[in-house]
Structure formats: C-alpha cells, structure tokens
Write a protein that holds these residues in place. Sequence first.
Motif, PDB file in Angstrom:
ATOM      1  N   PRO A  67      67.198  79.727  17.902  1.00 56.64           N
ATOM      2  CA  PRO A  67      68.014  80.642  17.082  1.00 56.64           C
ATOM      3  C   PRO A  67      69.336  81.003  17.755  1.00 56.64           C
ATOM      4  O   PRO A  67      69.388  81.218  18.946  1.00 56.64           O
ATOM      5  CB  PRO A  67      67.134  81.871  16.932  1.00 56.64           C
ATOM      6  N   LEU A  68      70.385  81.053  16.890  1.00 54.32           N
ATOM      7  CA  LEU A  68      71.728  81.396  17.336  1.00 54.32           C
ATOM      8  C   LEU A  68      71.958  82.878  17.030  1.00 54.32           C
ATOM      9  O   LEU A  68      71.975  83.284  15.884  1.00 54.32           O
ATOM     10  CB  LEU A  68      72.755  80.529  16.611  1.00 54.32           C
ATOM     11  N   PRO A  69      72.147  83.767  18.058  1.00 51.81           N
ATOM     12  CA  PRO A  69      72.314  85.207  17.806  1.00 51.81           C
ATOM     13  C   PRO A  69      73.745  85.547  17.387  1.00 51.81           C
ATOM     14  O   PRO A  69      74.702  85.080  17.988  1.00 51.81           O
ATOM     15  CB  PRO A  69      71.965  85.839  19.146  1.00 51.81           C
ATOM     16  N   MET A  70      73.859  86.390  16.395  1.00 44.71           N
ATOM     17  CA  MET A  70      75.151  86.938  15.967  1.00 44.71           C
ATOM     18  C   MET A  70      74.912  88.438  15.737  1.00 44.71           C
ATOM     19  O   MET A  70      74.357  88.840  14.717  1.00 44.71           O
ATOM     20  CB  MET A  70      75.660  86.259  14.690  1.00 44.71           C
ATOM     21  N   ASP A  71      75.317  89.290  16.704  1.00 42.49           N
ATOM     22  CA  ASP A  71      74.993  90.716  16.673  1.00 42.49           C
ATOM     23  C   ASP A  71      76.143  91.551  16.115  1.00 42.49           C
ATOM     24  O   ASP A  71      77.323  91.186  16.245  1.00 42.49           O
ATOM     25  CB  ASP A  71      74.638  91.213  18.073  1.00 42.49           C
ATOM     26  N   ALA A  72      75.742  92.685  15.530  1.00 37.72           N
ATOM     27  CA  ALA A  72      76.700  93.689  15.039  1.00 37.72           C
ATOM     28  C   ALA A  72      77.727  93.087  14.094  1.00 37.72           C
ATOM     29  O   ALA A  72      78.916  93.341  14.188  1.00 37.72           O
ATOM     30  CB  ALA A  72      77.384  94.400  16.205  1.00 37.72           C
ATOM     31  N   VAL A  73      77.259  92.270  13.157  1.00 32.84           N
ATOM     32  CA  VAL A  73      78.153  91.697  12.138  1.00 32.84           C
ATOM     33  C   VAL A  73      78.394  92.777  11.079  1.00 32.84           C
ATOM     34  O   VAL A  73      77.447  93.359  10.552  1.00 32.84           O
ATOM     35  CB  VAL A  73      77.527  90.437  11.513  1.00 32.84           C
ATOM     36  N   ASP A  74      79.656  93.043  10.769  1.00 32.16           N
ATOM     37  CA  ASP A  74      79.979  94.067   9.771  1.00 32.16           C
ATOM     38  C   ASP A  74      79.629  93.580   8.372  1.00 32.16           C
ATOM     39  O   ASP A  74      80.053  92.494   7.952  1.00 32.16           O
ATOM     40  CB  ASP A  74      81.465  94.423   9.827  1.00 32.16           C
ATOM     41  N   VAL A  75      78.876  94.402   7.639  1.00 36.37           N
ATOM     42  CA  VAL A  75      78.521  94.104   6.255  1.00 36.37           C
ATOM     43  C   VAL A  75      79.142  95.189   5.387  1.00 36.37           C
ATOM     44  O   VAL A  75      78.882  96.373   5.599  1.00 36.37           O
ATOM     45  CB  VAL A  75      76.992  94.066   6.055  1.00 36.37           C
ATOM     46  N   VAL A  76      80.003  94.814   4.451  1.00 36.98           N
ATOM     47  CA  VAL A  76      80.689  95.755   3.591  1.00 36.98           C
ATOM     48  C   VAL A  76      80.341  95.443   2.147  1.00 36.98           C
ATOM     49  O   VAL A  76      80.628  94.344   1.659  1.00 36.98           O
ATOM     50  CB  VAL A  76      82.214  95.705   3.800  1.00 36.98           C
ATOM     51  N   ARG A  77      79.706  96.409   1.488  1.00 44.20           N
ATOM     52  CA  ARG A  77      79.232  96.230   0.099  1.00 44.20           C
ATOM     53  C   ARG A  77      78.390  94.957  -0.027  1.00 44.20           C
ATOM     54  O   ARG A  77      78.468  94.223  -1.006  1.00 44.20           O
ATOM     55  CB  ARG A  77      80.398  96.195  -0.874  1.00 44.20           C
ATOM     56  N   GLY A  78      77.606  94.669   0.998  1.00 46.64           N
ATOM     57  CA  GLY A  78      76.723  93.518   0.975  1.00 46.64           C
ATOM     58  C   GLY A  78      77.344  92.234   1.505  1.00 46.64           C
ATOM     59  O   GLY A  78      76.635  91.295   1.839  1.00 46.64           O
ATOM     60  N   LEU A  79      78.674  92.159   1.578  1.00 46.72           N
ATOM     61  CA  LEU A  79      79.350  90.917   1.980  1.00 46.72           C
ATOM     62  C   LEU A  79      79.575  90.880   3.480  1.00 46.72           C
ATOM     63  O   LEU A  79      79.891  91.890   4.103  1.00 46.72           O
ATOM     64  CB  LEU A  79      80.692  90.797   1.262  1.00 46.72           C
ATOM     65  N   PHE A  80      79.411  89.645   4.059  1.00 46.32           N
ATOM     66  CA  PHE A  80      79.696  89.464   5.474  1.00 46.32           C
ATOM     67  C   PHE A  80      80.161  88.017   5.700  1.00 46.32           C
ATOM     68  O   PHE A  80      79.888  87.117   4.913  1.00 46.32           O
ATOM     69  CB  PHE A  80      78.463  89.768   6.329  1.00 46.32           C
ATOM     70  N   VAL A  81      80.865  87.840   6.800  1.00 44.27           N
ATOM     71  CA  VAL A  81      81.361  86.513   7.193  1.00 44.27           C
ATOM     72  C   VAL A  81      81.112  86.358   8.687  1.00 44.27           C
ATOM     73  O   VAL A  81      81.350  87.290   9.467  1.00 44.27           O
ATOM     74  CB  VAL A  81      82.873  86.356   6.908  1.00 44.27           C
ATOM     75  N   THR A  82      80.605  85.195   9.105  1.00 45.32           N
ATOM     76  CA  THR A  82      80.419  84.927  10.524  1.00 45.32           C
ATOM     77  C   THR A  82      80.668  83.451  10.804  1.00 45.32           C
ATOM     78  O   THR A  82      80.648  82.623   9.889  1.00 45.32           O
ATOM     79  CB  THR A  82      79.010  85.337  10.991  1.00 45.32           C
ATOM     80  N   ARG A  83      80.924  83.135  12.040  1.00 45.06           N
ATOM     81  CA  ARG A  83      81.232  81.759  12.448  1.00 45.06           C
ATOM     82  C   ARG A  83      80.069  81.223  13.280  1.00 45.06           C
ATOM     83  O   ARG A  83      79.659  81.855  14.261  1.00 45.06           O
ATOM     84  CB  ARG A  83      82.526  81.737  13.265  1.00 45.06           C
ATOM     85  N   LEU A  84      79.518  80.065  12.856  1.00 41.05           N
ATOM     86  CA  LEU A  84      78.344  79.476  13.507  1.00 41.05           C
ATOM     87  C   LEU A  84      78.738  78.197  14.237  1.00 41.05           C
ATOM     88  O   LEU A  84      79.543  77.394  13.734  1.00 41.05           O
ATOM     89  CB  LEU A  84      77.259  79.164  12.476  1.00 41.05           C
ATOM     90  N   ASN A  96      90.803 101.706   1.783  1.00 41.61           N
ATOM     91  CA  ASN A  96      90.071 101.262   2.973  1.00 41.61           C
ATOM     92  C   ASN A  96      90.196  99.764   3.232  1.00 41.61           C
ATOM     93  O   ASN A  96      89.317  99.156   3.828  1.00 41.61           O
ATOM     94  CB  ASN A  96      88.594 101.654   2.865  1.00 41.61           C
ATOM     95  N   ASN A  97      91.304  99.147   2.742  1.00 38.90           N
ATOM     96  CA  ASN A  97      91.509  97.724   2.983  1.00 38.90           C
ATOM     97  C   ASN A  97      92.815  97.431   3.706  1.00 38.90           C
ATOM     98  O   ASN A  97      93.313  96.305   3.660  1.00 38.90           O
ATOM     99  CB  ASN A  97      91.482  96.943   1.655  1.00 38.90           C
ATOM    100  N   GLY A  98      93.390  98.437   4.375  1.00 39.60           N
ATOM    101  CA  GLY A  98      94.662  98.209   5.045  1.00 39.60           C
ATOM    102  C   GLY A  98      94.490  97.788   6.488  1.00 39.60           C
ATOM    103  O   GLY A  98      94.718  96.640   6.847  1.00 39.60           O
ATOM    104  N   LEU A  99      94.049  98.700   7.329  1.00 34.95           N
ATOM    105  CA  LEU A  99      93.858  98.439   8.752  1.00 34.95           C
ATOM    106  C   LEU A  99      92.501  98.994   9.140  1.00 34.95           C
ATOM    107  O   LEU A  99      92.177 100.131   8.818  1.00 34.95           O
ATOM    108  CB  LEU A  99      94.960  99.116   9.571  1.00 34.95           C
ATOM    109  N   LYS A 100      91.723  98.197   9.839  1.00 36.29           N
ATOM    110  CA  LYS A 100      90.389  98.621  10.216  1.00 36.29           C
ATOM    111  C   LYS A 100      90.169  98.380  11.704  1.00 36.29           C
ATOM    112  O   LYS A 100      90.447  97.304  12.216  1.00 36.29           O
ATOM    113  CB  LYS A 100      89.325  97.881   9.400  1.00 36.29           C
TER     114      LYS A 100
END
Length: 601
Positions: free
Chosen positions: A62-79, A213-217
Amino acid sequence: MNTKLLYSLFLLLTAATLARGQGTAFTYQGRLNLDGAPVNGPYDFRFSIYTAGAGGSLVAGPLPMDAVDVVRGLFVTRLDFGIGVFTGPARWLEVSVRPAGNGNFKTLDQRLELTSSPYSIRAQVAGVADSIAAGSVVKSLYGLHDDIMLAAVAPLTLTPNGNTLTLSTAGGGGGGGVWSVNANNAYYTAGNVGIGLNNPSEKLTIAGVPNYNNGLKLTGSSVGGTGLALENTSSGGHKYSLFSSGAGDSAGAGGFGVYDDTAGAYRLAIAANGNVGIGTSQPHGGLEVSGGWDGNYGSLTLSGLSPSVRFSGNIFTDNYSWLIQLVNGGNLEFYNKQQFTAFGLVMAITPSGYVGLGTDNPQENLSIAGVRSYNTGLKLTGNTTAGTGLALENTATGGHKYALFSGGSATGVGAGGFGIYDDTSGAYRLAIDANGNVGIGKRNPQTALDVNGTTTTKVLTITGGADLAEPFQIFEEKVPSGSVVIIDEEHPGQLKLSTKSYDQRVAGIVSGANGVQPGISLRQTGEMDGALNVALTGRVYVQADAGYGAIKPGDLLTTSDTPGHAMKVIDHAQARGAVLGKAMSSLKEGKGLVLVLVTLQ
C-alpha cells in the motif's frame, strides 16, 4: 463508519507529457461520501495495486497518502507506484481510508480497474523499448541523433560538466522562467505577481475568485494553529498573526485569532462557539471586551452622531427591545419598545448628573414622572429585623442625618411600625406603631397620639369626648358611670360616692355614662395615677333622683341623700359651694340620667 467512494474523474497522463520526461506518477481524483453525504476535512488514504477485481495478487502498495484535504467530498492526490507495475496485464486499484490520524482504515467495497492513464506511461515507449536489447547503445530515436546540438535561450544557461548538463537561469541558482532559486527556496523580486490577471498592481493579486472560500487557502495540521503573518518593518511597526487556532493555542481548537507578536498580546479572538473577544483570547460571552480606563477612553467607546446600543428581544422576552443612546444636548437616554410599537423613554441622565425616570428633563438629582398611584412611585424593599428605609443627610455645619424606615422586630417601633430617627442625636422624632398609634418624641406610643414634650396648638378640636376629666382613685370598688363623687377626707387625694344633700365636698361626676367619654383626660404618669375619669367640666350624664323635685333644663343640681345621685337645688342658700352644674335635660320623676353642664361652684 459506512464509507463509500464515488469516482468522478481521472486525470490521465498523455504521450506528449511522457515525451518531456514524465515519470511514473499519475493524478487521481475522487469523491468521498459518509453515509451518502459528502465529507470535509483531512483524511488518510492507502492505495494498493492488485491483479484482479477481487482476490488476486498484490502488485504494489500500500502507498500511504496522509492528511489529504477533502472539500465537499472532492479530493485530488498524486500516485506513484514506480516502474514495473503497469507492464501490460490488467490492474485494479484498492483504496482504504480513515479520518486523518483517527482510528482504523476502512477498505472500500470495490476495487477500481485502471485503464488508459497509467498504461500511457508504458505506451509511449513500449514499441521501441521492447526491441532494444539490454546493453545496446541507442543511436537515434524518433528522428533524434547523437550529433544533436543543445542550445539555451535567455534567461536560461546551459553548462556542460563531463557527462552532466546543468540548466539554470541567467542569474544563477538553478531556476526556470522568472523565478530564482536559493537552495530549496524559490523567489521573485522583479515585479508584482498576478493570479487570474496579467497586470497586478500589488505584490500579489488574485483575480476572479468565485466565492468567499476559493481565493487563497493556507492549510496545516498543528496544535499551534495555521495562519498568516503581517509585519510592518518600519520604525514602530508591529508583526501580527492571523490564524486558525489549534488545541495548543489559548484561543482553542476551532477558533480564530489576531495576535500582536511584537506586543505579545491578543487583539482579537473568536472562539469555536462564535464568542468574540477583544483584548482576551477566551471570551465568555457573545462579545467580551477586556481593557481598562486610561483617563480618557474606556474599554469600549462608541462615537459618532447619537451613538447608541440596541438590545433586541424575541418571543421569550415578549419581543421587547432596548435602546441606549447619547442624544443631542448630552443626555444619556434609555428607551424600550415592544414589537410594532415606537420606542418610549424610560430613563435619562443629564450631563449634570440629574436622573429622570419618565422624563428627559430632570431638575433634581432624581426625578420620577408619570407615577400612576400613591404606591407606585419609589419602593425600597428589604428582609431584615433592623428595618428597611431611606437616609437623608445634610452634611453642612449643624446638619443632621435622618432615617425614615419601615420597622422590624429589632427596631424601637417594632415590626410593622414606621419611624423617623435622628441618627445625629440618637433619638426618635416620630414613631407609628403597627396599631396606628403615633408617638412624637417617643418610640412606643400608647395612644392614638402620644406626645413626649410640650404641645403648642392654635386651635384644638376634640371629637372623641365632651368633658375635661382627670383620673382619680375611688374608695368604693364598683362605682357606676354618672355617679356623683365627693372628696374623701380620710384618704387624701381620693374620692368617694356622695351620700348627703348639699355636700360642699362635691368633686365631680364619673365620666362615661350614656356613652359620652372624656374629651380631655389630664394625668401625669407615675404621679397621682387614678382608675376612673371624673369630669371636672364639660357635658356628661349624671345619675339623678327626681324624688326631691322634678328636674328641668336650667335647674342647678347638687348632691342628694341618695348615694351617688344628684338632685334639683331647692335651698339656694344651702347650695352655695355644693353646686354640680346646670341640667340640660329633664327628669320628671324617679331616677335616671340627666345631661348636665358641669360647673362646680
């Protein structure tokens, strides 16, 4: 936790990307729901590659990807599973998930068959790579030859060193484009940066922000908070931190703070429950202001034309609203209203310190207007045996302090009484007991009006009686009212019933017959006390005997041989010094009561 992952989009790698030296990584985008609802926040993921949709062999992970931000159910990560994974046979992706750092991982029910994107990593070179034997030298590929000339275009430079070529910006540091690199840091000092526009007027401008909430985070996972620092480095400038606080910060997890790093003090804090603090990091109410008096301004200052504060109620407060306002002229005024009504004045304080209840123009220290009845103006209450009252004091030379109070059981007037007490002299000036008796100069009045001292009056009207009487001790034990009494020679200061006619020792008539009571009773307490009031003057009823002659109004009356009875004067010469007074009513015969005007002579 019933967690289901819905796949909505996969970002694929293309052959063109690989031609520029793209590695084995690919982007994965998905949607994460909890019990059918989109989730928010950081989540930990574990990705594994299998040879089948169920069962099969583990190829990678398994490839670990921790603390991925999920906003309104959506998330993006690089594998990136590395090389040797996508070699041609079918592959399936298995995903496990949990809230970041919390609990066990939950493996999702279905594996995802991988197509296109990962295999494009191999497809770009598969046809050529498979035909090249291990250890062979590649002389040309896709039209490129080993005699190729590499050249750099400004601001880039190309530096050969043996078998190494170094590509860097003209300013050095190994960067690309307008950016410069210093170790692991990238920087730009030539101008402004714009995101979403090409002519920024500030150091950094972000244009086209679609919502709040979509300007700078800025994100972070720290108990010390995540935030942004603003610092003015000129003389006297301060450094401020604006941050979303964590559990290790005094504002608490879920709060927000504005912290003056230079002064080491909170300027603003918002707790997780929405309470706002100014000057404090832990507000206990909707708004808490912490500060002190500096000689000119308080912790909270309202300014402007008619500055005011309004408190609005709801159904639990009968929809009442209050308004506190500084009005023209300097009055501080308090108003209230109920829903659908206008504000009405309740209280006003003038610049001179005068307080008005029901009026905005008080002329005294306290003025109460609009009192509806005698007992609705001002009320002082208390539960004490020492009494409840009001003190009035004139502090000028010679002035006294007076207390007006409703008495308790421990006071001189007793429970239920009223008193006016001179605190300066330590004496009661007026007392009213619970029975209504009034005392002047004494605290325990024994009669309706009990005066301790000399009384001066211009006119005295007495309505409770018709004669002037003085109490005497009578020798006989039972003497009826209206009886004629004479001086008792054997007992000085005492009286006894008359027993003979024309007795010059006659003293008066016992008061009270036929309901006529003394109007004035003369006595000195402790001296010459008596048991029965004897009328010395005025109108009283007397026991009379008409057997010595019929009595008519105007007749003089004297003692008779009938004990305690009066008779008509027959012998005027003998009656001298023995006259009781004049009859004012008739008695023709027998015995009875005759109204007499007492005039002893």
